[in-house]
Design an enzyme around this catalytic site. Structure first.
Site: not given
Ligand code: NAP
Length: 291
Positions: A52, A96, A119
């Site tokens: 990412k 994460q 997200d």
């Protein structure tokens, strides 16, 4: 059979984002900025976060990686999230997953400001998605929608079967495919571990989206001719044929299934890179929505 090439498509998207970032900068705006929090040293999480960060660089986005040891307390983590929430220089924040067991993942997800939740996991953003209101779509389902769009896969009136009902992939995917828009307008069947006679259901799928996390679970016997197969699964399995000693497998037995397919995503190089591209797109959106 057409391969839905997520690697190429995601590179196209990154180039498009880089152009938009350059336009923002030339109009005096700041560079969009993504912050990522990584807890612990899980190998897979580390790989995803590094990918990412690297993708941010490629698309011209600023990124900040904040790392914590796996023994970090929930309070400490929530305090770091709050600091980033308040930091006007940061547009998007991801934590994460998975997190260590002593940390409540839902509490963490809910603590991220919805306007920074790139997200798309915050209940408020999930609610907006369900109501078909503008919001950050969860990155993996959004990446699949983008692939279907760019390859002009017809979805209207089709039977879409989704395997897996996770909050981050299967459930939102089923909602997006049923929406009254394009891609969408499918008749959707959402299946899970309690589903009976799964094969009879998957054999009727025009579009089969597989996200259960079991390597090569779907074989040629489970699909009909002309199906579009989207393989979300990523399993690391040992291999004596690779230098690293392991390889990545999807939830679909690609070589067995591919000849029956009109379209299929490979693993790696299918849904994975699209997920990252959509995270960047959400970060750009977050930055633009502030200006
Ligand atoms: P998850 O939370 O691991 O849940 C798995 C789902 O599959 C559950 O809903 C489970 O049913 C269902 N399931 C398990 N065994 C089944 C069976 N035999 N038949 C039918 N359904 C079954 O799912 P996830 O987080 O979405 O992850 C799924 C896979 O996608 C993993 O390999 C993950 O690494 C991968 N993934 C990839 C990306 C990407 O960017 N490519 C992103 C996210 C995840 P129950 O609900 O009944 O337990």
């Amino acid at each position: 059979m057409i391969i839905l090439d997520g690697k190429k498509t995601s590179n196209d998207i990154k180039e498009e984002i880089a152009i938009e970032v350059a336009e923002l900068l030339s109009s005096g705006k700041k560079r969009p900025h993504l912050a990522a929090i990584l807890v612990g040293n899980d190998g897979a999480s580390e790989t995803y976060v590094n990918a990412k960060v690297k993708a941010c660089e490629k698309a011209g986005l600023q990124s900040t990686l904040v790392r914590f040891e796996d023994k970090v307390s929930e309070e400490e983590l929530l305090a770091a999230i709050e600091q980033i929430n308040q930091d006007v220089s940061i547009d998007g924040l991801i934590v994460q997953l998975p997190l260590p067991k002593h940390i409540d993942e839902m509490k963490v997800t809910e603590s991220i400001f919805p306007e920074k939740d790139v997200d798309g996991f915050h209940p408020s953003n999930i609610g907006k998605m369900t109501l078909n209101l503008p919001t950050f779509l969860p990155a993996t389902p959004a990446g699949i929608i983008e692939l279907l769009t760019r390859y002009n896969v017809e979805t209207s009136g089709k039977h879409c079967v989704v395997i897996g009902r996770s909050h981050i992939v299967g459930s939102p995917m089923s909602i997006l495919m049923a929406r009254n828009c394009d891609p969408g307008n499918c008749t959707v069947t959402l299946t899970h571990s309690r589903t009976q006679n799964l094969k009879a259901i998957t054999k009727t799928a025009d579009i089969l989206i597989v996200a259960l996390g079991k390597a090569e679970f779907v074989n040629a016997d489970m699909v009909k001719e002309g199906v579009c197969v989207i393989d979300v699964g990523i399993s690391r399995v040992k291999s004596d044929k690779t230098k690293s000693g392991w390889k990545l497998l999807g939830d679909v037995a690609f070589d067995d299934v591919k000849d029956k397919c009109a379209y299929i995503t490979p693993v790696p190089g299918g849904v994975g890179p699209m997920t990252i591209a959509m995270l960047l797109k959400n970060t750009l959106l977050a930055a633009k929505s502030k200006s």
